[in-house]
Scaffold this active site. Structure first.
Site, PDB file in Angstrom:
ATOM      1  N   GLY A  72       0.805  -1.220   0.000  1.00 51.93           N
ATOM      2  CA  GLY A  72       0.000   0.000   0.000  1.00 51.93           C
ATOM      3  C   GLY A  72       0.837   1.268   0.000  1.00 51.93           C
ATOM      4  O   GLY A  72       0.571   2.202  -0.761  1.00 51.93           O
ATOM      5  N   ASN A 152      -8.538   3.797   8.057  1.00 56.23           N
ATOM      6  CA  ASN A 152      -7.972   2.671   8.798  1.00 56.23           C
ATOM      7  C   ASN A 152      -8.156   2.776  10.300  1.00 56.23           C
ATOM      8  O   ASN A 152      -8.031   1.786  11.008  1.00 56.23           O
ATOM      9  CB  ASN A 152      -6.480   2.516   8.463  1.00 56.23           C
ATOM     10  CG  ASN A 152      -5.728   3.820   8.561  1.00 56.23           C
ATOM     11  OD1 ASN A 152      -6.053   4.799   7.904  1.00 56.23           O
ATOM     12  ND2 ASN A 152      -4.723   3.849   9.409  1.00 56.23           N
ATOM     13  N   GLN A 180      -7.770  -0.430   3.039  1.00 55.99           N
ATOM     14  CA  GLN A 180      -8.708  -1.020   4.007  1.00 55.99           C
ATOM     15  C   GLN A 180      -9.986  -1.522   3.333  1.00 55.99           C
ATOM     16  O   GLN A 180     -10.774  -2.223   3.952  1.00 55.99           O
ATOM     17  CB  GLN A 180      -9.086   0.002   5.085  1.00 55.99           C
ATOM     18  CG  GLN A 180      -7.952   0.354   6.036  1.00 55.99           C
ATOM     19  CD  GLN A 180      -7.559  -0.793   6.960  1.00 55.99           C
ATOM     20  OE1 GLN A 180      -8.350  -1.690   7.263  1.00 55.99           O
ATOM     21  NE2 GLN A 180      -6.314  -0.783   7.406  1.00 55.99           N
ATOM     22  N   SER A 200      -3.297  -3.620  -0.716  1.00 56.14           N
ATOM     23  CA  SER A 200      -2.213  -4.366  -0.075  1.00 56.14           C
ATOM     24  C   SER A 200      -2.714  -5.714   0.423  1.00 56.14           C
ATOM     25  O   SER A 200      -3.728  -5.781   1.119  1.00 56.14           O
ATOM     26  CB  SER A 200      -1.681  -3.538   1.092  1.00 56.14           C
ATOM     27  OG  SER A 200      -0.632  -4.220   1.719  1.00 56.14           O
ATOM     28  N   HIS A 202      -1.687  -7.922   2.652  1.00 57.61           N
ATOM     29  CA  HIS A 202      -1.707  -8.350   4.069  1.00 57.61           C
ATOM     30  C   HIS A 202      -2.886  -7.780   4.854  1.00 57.61           C
ATOM     31  O   HIS A 202      -3.082  -8.121   6.013  1.00 57.61           O
ATOM     32  CB  HIS A 202      -0.366  -8.048   4.760  1.00 57.61           C
ATOM     33  CG  HIS A 202      -0.128  -6.625   5.134  1.00 57.61           C
ATOM     34  ND1 HIS A 202      -0.291  -6.164   6.416  1.00 57.61           N
ATOM     35  CD2 HIS A 202       0.266  -5.554   4.405  1.00 57.61           C
ATOM     36  CE1 HIS A 202       0.008  -4.868   6.459  1.00 57.61           C
ATOM     37  NE2 HIS A 202       0.337  -4.481   5.245  1.00 57.61           N
ATOM     38  N   THR A 238      12.738  -8.048 -10.045  1.00 59.70           N
ATOM     39  CA  THR A 238      12.236  -9.394 -10.282  1.00 59.70           C
ATOM     40  C   THR A 238      10.916  -9.605  -9.548  1.00 59.70           C
ATOM     41  O   THR A 238      10.807  -9.273  -8.364  1.00 59.70           O
ATOM     42  CB  THR A 238      13.277 -10.431  -9.812  1.00 59.70           C
ATOM     43  OG1 THR A 238      14.494 -10.152 -10.498  1.00 59.70           O
ATOM     44  CG2 THR A 238      12.817 -11.851 -10.100  1.00 59.70           C
ATOM     45  N   CYS A 326       1.151   2.532  12.831  1.00 59.94           N
ATOM     46  CA  CYS A 326       2.278   3.368  12.424  1.00 59.94           C
ATOM     47  C   CYS A 326       2.545   4.486  13.408  1.00 59.94           C
ATOM     48  O   CYS A 326       3.622   5.052  13.429  1.00 59.94           O
ATOM     49  CB  CYS A 326       2.002   3.966  11.049  1.00 59.94           C
ATOM     50  SG  CYS A 326       1.332   2.751   9.929  1.00 59.94           S
TER      51      CYS A 326
HETATM   52  C1  LIG Z   1      -1.932  -0.490   5.994  1.00 54.97           C
HETATM   53  C2  LIG Z   1      -2.282   0.703   5.203  1.00 54.97           C
HETATM   54  C3  LIG Z   1      -1.381   1.255   4.283  1.00 54.97           C
HETATM   55  C4  LIG Z   1       0.010   0.729   4.113  1.00 54.97           C
HETATM   56  O1  LIG Z   1       0.025  -0.494   3.442  1.00 54.97           O
HETATM   57  P1  LIG Z   1       1.348  -1.379   3.482  1.00 54.97           P
HETATM   58  O2  LIG Z   1       1.077  -2.492   2.542  1.00 54.97           O
HETATM   59  O3  LIG Z   1       1.516  -1.836   4.885  1.00 54.97           O
HETATM   60  O4  LIG Z   1       2.463  -0.507   3.011  1.00 54.97           O
HETATM   61  C5  LIG Z   1      -1.783   2.346   3.546  1.00 54.97           C
HETATM   62  N1  LIG Z   1      -3.027   2.855   3.686  1.00 54.97           N
HETATM   63  C6  LIG Z   1      -3.923   2.354   4.541  1.00 54.97           C
HETATM   64  C7  LIG Z   1      -5.283   2.941   4.626  1.00 54.97           C
HETATM   65  C8  LIG Z   1      -3.582   1.263   5.336  1.00 54.97           C
HETATM   66  O5  LIG Z   1      -4.472   0.780   6.197  1.00 54.97           O
END
Ligand SMILES: *Cc1c(COP(=O)(O)O)cnc(C)c1O
Length: 393
Positions: A72, A152, A180, A200, A202, A238, A326
């Protein structure tokens, strides 16, 4: 220690075993570089292109509009920084909000130092932007509107369709940080007039360090990472084949069960909210009551310090957050809670609980019970609370 209760799914989610199984062959059996020309590499090349097609299909996008990235934050950086470069002759004005993730906000601060002008839109007490304010902020030199799909911290879902329509009407590109939202709520890029989107893996039970950037073909941003010709020569390096396969598998699982999972999670979440608000005095729910991610509950407890709350919950095996992962470690209250108008002392007593489809009623009951006891205990040690109660009676 009690059995762990994980209620921090906005920070990251557990990798699904099916996702791990899908990834495994690309670690152990076919580790080939998809850019190589021998037959052995064809399988990993196909896996990457199949994944791209899967993601594009979910968004109603074209396959060549999906770029795999490191997640993200990288996608957000790409959108903002490369827009400034691409539209240098048009202007240097960007519109965003006060409640974005730091991946957007800190990039904006960086761009301000480089001479860009940023308008940070206010939000109301529920975390919603004003469409009128947005439209008024647009200028001839506005190059980008970047507004998150869903927040988030407090879970508020922004009026993306209307934002997209306004951006479209004024001929301004629209980027949304959908980290999110993707995999949790339906997104169709054409219907919503989205030109760029960040996601993202995860955050929807996929692996960490992999995400994607959707960029409409008519939006021509330059390469973000220079080097090899991967990702249509726009993001060199890569390909993270197992990650990409995991991303697509996780997305498939999330999207195919989106509606039922959302309803199930919201039901457990609403039970938690109901219990907290009725059983814990001087508690409030932050964020919008309806326009809200199904897994998000964010509370403030007056006369409580958020960090103490987190430590005591941790002692009971409950993983929670005061806002975003964060910012934890810093003592500043959340910029999102300040933006919705909470005074510092109340914003300090915040707690974010984010559920997954694995979260059970029994678990949230245990959390509500613990929370009740902890809040009572912390308040019993607070002279402020004592004074407050005295003045009340
Ligand atoms: C977690 C998050 C990100 C960052 O994503 P990463 O893959 O951890 O770099 C950015 N924006 C929002 C709204 C998030 O919740």
């Amino acid at each position: 220690m009690d059995k762990l209760i994980y209620l921090d799914n906005a920070a990251t989610t557990a990798l699904k075993p099916e996702v791990f199984e899908a990834m495994k062959p690309y670690f152990l059996e076919n580790y080939s570089n998809p850019n190589s020309i021998y037959t052995f590499a064809q399988q990993s090349k196909k896996a990457v292109e199949d994944a791209r097609e899967t993601i594009a299909g979910m968004l109603g996008a074209k396959t060549n509009e999906i770029y795999f990235t490191g997640g993200g934050s990288e996608s957000d950086n790409w959108a903002l920084k490369m827009c400034v470069e691409a539209l240098a002759s048009k202007g240097k004005h960007i519109i965003t909000t006060k409640i974005e993730h730091h991946a957007v906000l800190h990039t904006c601060e960086y761009l301000e130092k480089k001479g860009c002008e940023i308008t940070y839109l206010d939000v109301d007490e529920y975390g919603m932007i004003s469409l009128q304010q947005l439209e008024q902020a647009i200028r001839p030199d506005t190059i980008l509107i970047s507004i998150m799909f869903a927040n988030n911290e407090i879970g508020t879902i922004e009026p993306i369709r209307e934002i997209g329509a306004i951006a479209n009407k004024h001929g301004v590109w629209f980027h949304t940080d959908a980290v999110q939202a993707f995999g949790h709520i339906p997104i169709q890029v054409d219907e919503l007039h989205i030109d760029m989107l960040s996601a993202s893996a995860h955050k929807f039970h996929g692996p960490k360090g992999i995400g994607f950037f959707y960029m409409r073909n008519s939006v021509k941003l330059g390469a973000f990472v220079h080097g090899g010709a991967q990702e249509r020569a726009r993001r060199a390096g890569t390909s993270n084949v197992p990650g990409i396969v995991g991303l697509a598998k996780a997305a498939e699982l999330a999207v195919s069960h989106m509606e039922e999972n959302g309803a199930k999670i919201a039901k457990v979440r609403d039970h938690l909210i109901e219990r907290v608000l009725t059983e814990i005095p001087f508690s409030r729910l932050n964020g919008h009551r309806q326009e809200r991610l199904p897994n998000n509950a964010n509370f403030c407890f007056r006369f409580i310090e958020g960090e103490s709350l987190l430590i005591m919950l941790d002692q009971k095996g409950i993983c929670a957050s005061s806002g975003s992962a964060c910012t934890s470690g810093s003592l500043d209250p959340s910029h999102v809670l300040l933006a919705i108008g909470l005074p510092h002392e109340i914003a300090h007593g915040s707690l974010r609980l984010t559920l997954s489809e694995e979260t059970t009623i029994e678990e949230v009951d245990r959390v509500a019970d613990s929370l009740k006891a902890i809040v009572e205990r912390l308040r019993s040690m607070s002279p402020l609370y004592e004074d407050f109660v005295k003045n009340q009676s």
